[in-house]
Scaffold this motif. Structure first.
Motif, PDB file in Angstrom:
ATOM      1  N   GLN A 178       4.621   8.726  -5.895  1.00  0.00           N
ATOM      2  CA  GLN A 178       4.259   9.302  -7.188  1.00  0.00           C
ATOM      3  C   GLN A 178       5.178   8.857  -8.319  1.00  0.00           C
ATOM      4  O   GLN A 178       4.720   8.562  -9.425  1.00  0.00           O
ATOM      5  CB  GLN A 178       4.250  10.831  -7.089  1.00  0.00           C
ATOM      6  CG  GLN A 178       3.148  11.364  -6.200  1.00  0.00           C
ATOM      7  CD  GLN A 178       3.112  12.885  -6.171  1.00  0.00           C
ATOM      8  OE1 GLN A 178       3.947  13.559  -6.785  1.00  0.00           O
ATOM      9  NE2 GLN A 178       2.145  13.437  -5.463  1.00  0.00           N
ATOM     10  N   ARG A 182       0.823  -1.211   0.000  1.00  0.00           N
ATOM     11  CA  ARG A 182       0.000   0.000   0.000  1.00  0.00           C
ATOM     12  C   ARG A 182       0.855   1.257   0.000  1.00  0.00           C
ATOM     13  O   ARG A 182       0.547   2.243  -0.672  1.00  0.00           O
ATOM     14  CB  ARG A 182      -0.958  -0.017   1.201  1.00  0.00           C
ATOM     15  CG  ARG A 182      -2.048  -1.072   1.087  1.00  0.00           C
ATOM     16  CD  ARG A 182      -3.113  -0.899   2.169  1.00  0.00           C
ATOM     17  NE  ARG A 182      -4.190  -1.872   1.971  1.00  0.00           N
ATOM     18  CZ  ARG A 182      -4.247  -3.061   2.555  1.00  0.00           C
ATOM     19  NH1 ARG A 182      -3.285  -3.425   3.411  1.00  0.00           N
ATOM     20  NH2 ARG A 182      -5.241  -3.887   2.315  1.00  0.00           N
ATOM     21  N   LYS A 183       1.921   1.231   0.766  1.00  0.00           N
ATOM     22  CA  LYS A 183       2.837   2.377   0.795  1.00  0.00           C
ATOM     23  C   LYS A 183       3.444   2.605  -0.584  1.00  0.00           C
ATOM     24  O   LYS A 183       3.545   3.752  -1.052  1.00  0.00           O
ATOM     25  CB  LYS A 183       3.944   2.127   1.820  1.00  0.00           C
ATOM     26  CG  LYS A 183       5.016   3.205   1.878  1.00  0.00           C
ATOM     27  CD  LYS A 183       4.477   4.533   2.373  1.00  0.00           C
ATOM     28  CE  LYS A 183       5.604   5.546   2.543  1.00  0.00           C
ATOM     29  NZ  LYS A 183       5.138   6.825   3.074  1.00  0.00           N
ATOM     30  N   ASP A 197       4.273   5.342  -9.225  1.00  0.00           N
ATOM     31  CA  ASP A 197       2.978   5.276  -9.887  1.00  0.00           C
ATOM     32  C   ASP A 197       3.078   5.730 -11.347  1.00  0.00           C
ATOM     33  O   ASP A 197       2.500   5.110 -12.241  1.00  0.00           O
ATOM     34  CB  ASP A 197       1.974   6.152  -9.134  1.00  0.00           C
ATOM     35  CG  ASP A 197       0.568   6.027  -9.672  1.00  0.00           C
ATOM     36  OD1 ASP A 197      -0.088   4.996  -9.403  1.00  0.00           O
ATOM     37  OD2 ASP A 197       0.113   6.941 -10.394  1.00  0.00           O
ATOM     38  N   THR A 205       1.488   4.662  -2.983  1.00  0.00           N
ATOM     39  CA  THR A 205       1.357   6.102  -2.731  1.00  0.00           C
ATOM     40  C   THR A 205       2.511   6.912  -3.298  1.00  0.00           C
ATOM     41  O   THR A 205       2.444   8.143  -3.323  1.00  0.00           O
ATOM     42  CB  THR A 205       1.271   6.385  -1.221  1.00  0.00           C
ATOM     43  OG1 THR A 205       2.538   6.100  -0.597  1.00  0.00           O
ATOM     44  CG2 THR A 205       0.178   5.560  -0.564  1.00  0.00           C
TER      45      THR A 205
END
Length: 388
Positions: free
Chosen positions: A128, A122-123, A131, A126
Motif C-alpha cells: 500500500q 506483482r508482490k 502504491d 500489493t
C-alpha cells in the motif's frame, strides 16, 4: 517451461528446428540460433501479455522548475515500506529509483520465464505505501542486478531479454527505450537557465564478464572482483557510449548521471566502475571533452551510503558521486567507515536504511545533497556548486 542454464541454447534451438526427438535433420548452420537470447525470442513473444504492470504514475512536466529530487535503491518488496510515506512527506517533485527495485533473482531455478522476477513485481504492487507513492510522485528508474535477474549478472546473462521486457512493461517504459536493447534513457526538465538533465545509464545489459579472484577460504572481506584490463571489455557497450556522448552535448544547467553501481571509489572489490578501469577513464575523458563541469553522479547497489569526490583532468570542478543504498536492505547498524577506508569518500559509510535528497537553489547557485535516514532525519550533507 524450465530449462537448465547449462544446456539452454542447445535445448531451445533443437526444439525450434524440430530436432528435440527422433533422428537428426539436415539443418544448415544459418538456421540455428547463435545465442540463447535469439533462441528464446519466439517463446518470450507468447509471454508478453502476462507481464505485471505497475500503478499509473504522474507525468513530470518538461517545464517544471525542479528544486527537490529524491532517490534511492535496493528495495525488497517483502520488507517494511514505511519509508515511502516519509519520503512523500519531503514533497519531492520527482523520485529516482535507481536499481534493485525488486529482488527477483532467478536464484537456483534458472527458469527461462523468470517466475521469481515477475512474482516480485506483482508482490510490489500489493504494498500500500508503495502504491500510494507511485500514484502521487513522478518517477524515473534504472535497474541493477537483482531486477536484471541474477546477482552480479551482466551481458552474458541468458535471460536478459525477458528481464528487459518485464522491466519495460512494469515501469511503462517509453517507446524509445522499448525499441532498442537495454534500458538507458534521458530527459531534460525545466526552462532555459534552469534545465536539469537526467541521464540514466544501463550498467547491466551490455557489460562484459567480471574478473574474479581465485577461490580462497576465508574469502576476502571487500569482494572477489579484480579490475578487467582487457582493452575490449565494456561496461556500457559501444552504442550506449555513442548515445551518452550525444546526450552530454545537449544544453543543460545541471546534469544528473545515474549509474546503478558506484563510479568513483576503488576502495573495494565488489561491483562498480572500479571493475572496468578503462571504462571509467573513458567516462572521465568524455566529461572533459564535452566540458561537463555541471554533472553529479547518483549511485546505489552497496547497501551502504556515502559521498565521494574526485578531480577529473580537464574539468574545473570536482566530480561527485552520491551513493544512496539501501531503502530497506541495509546490512549494518551505523557508520562502517573503518571497514572500508577510502580517500575518495568525504564522510561516513552508512550501513543503515537511507534515501538521498537533492535540493537546488537556483538563485544562490548551490545544490544541497542530503543523505537521510528512513525517518527523514539528516545523516550527512554536502553543498556543491555545479553551475557554470
Amino acid at each position: 517451461m524450465r530449462i537448465g542454464h547449462g544446456i539452454l541454447a542447445t535445448a531451445v534451438a533443437l526444439s525450434l528446428v524440430g530436432c528435440a526427438t527422433g533422428p537428426a535433420k539436415d539443418v544448415s548452420a544459418s538456421a540455428a540460433p547463435s545465442t540463447a537470447q535469439e533462441a528464446l525470442r519466439p517463446y518470450y513473444a507468447g509471454l508478453a501479455a502476462k507481464l505485471p504492470v505497475s500503478a499509473p504514475n504522474p507525468v513530470l512536466s518538461s517545464d517544471t522548475v525542479l528544486t527537490r529530487i529524491t532517490f534511492g535503491s535496493c528495495q525488497n518488496e517483502n520488507r517494511s515500506m514505511a519509508f515511502w510515506d516519509v519520503i512523500a512527506a519531503q514533497k519531492p517533485q520527482a523520485f529516482l529509483l535507481i536499481g534493485d527495485n525488486v529482488y527477483g533473482d532467478t536464484g537456483s531455478q534458472w527458469s527461462a520465464d523468470m517466475p521469481t522476477l515477475t512474482a516480485s513485481y506483482r508482490k510490489l504492487s500489493t504494498r500500500q505505501e508503495w502504491d500510494r507513492f507511485r500514484r502521487s510522485v513522478p518517477m524515473m528508474t534504472a535497474w541493477d542486478d537483482h531486477d536484471f535477474g541474477a546477482n552480479d549478472a551482466g551481458g552474458s546473462f541468458a535471460f536478459k531479454e525477458y528481464a528487459e521486457k518485464a522491466y519495460e512493461a512494469y515501469w511503462d517504459a517509453s517507446d524509445e527505450v522499448k525499441l532498442r536493447p537495454g534500458v538507458y534513457e534521458s530527459s531534460i526538465v525545466g526552462p532555459e537557465g534552469k534545465r536539469v538533465q537526467f541521464i540514466l545509464l544501463d550498467t547491466r545489459f551490455f557489460r562484459s564478464d567480471l574478473v574474479r579472484m581465485p577461490y580462497r577460504d576465508p574469502g576476502p572481506t571487500l569482494g572477489w572482483y579484480l579490475p578487467n584490463e582487457d582493452k575490449n571489455a565494456t561496461l556500457l557497450g559501444e552504442v550506449q557510449w555513442q548515445w551518452l556522448a550525444s546526450e552530454l552535448s545537449k544544453p543543460a544547467d545541471v546534469r544528473i548521471i545515474v549509474s546503478s553501481t558506484q563510479v568513483i571509489t576503488s576502495a573495494h572489490n565488489f561491483e562498480g566502475w572500479t571493475n572496468f578501469p578503462r571504462e571509467r577513464k573513458k567516462l572521465y575523458r568524455l566529461l572533459a571533452e564535452k566540458g561537463v563541469n555541471n554533472a553529479l553522479v547518483l549511485s546505489g547497489d552497496r547497501h551502504s551510503a556515502g559521498f565521494y569526490k574526485t578531480e577529473v583532468s580537464g574539468l574545473s570542478k570536482p566530480l561527485w558521486d552520491f551513493t544512496s543504498s539501501s531503502l530497506n536492505m541495509s546490512f549494518g547498524k551505523g557508520d562502517s567507515r573503518d571497514r572500508e577506508p577510502d580517500p575518495a569518500r568525504t564522510g561516513g559509510f552508512w550501513s543503515i536504511p537511507n534515501f538521498g535528497q537533492i535540493d537546488i537553489d537556483w538563485d544562490a547557485k548551490k545544490v544541497t545533497l542530503s543523505l537521510r535516514k528512513d525517518d527523514g532525519s539528516v545523516i550527512e550533507e554536502q553543498v556543491i556548486n555545479p553551475f557554470g
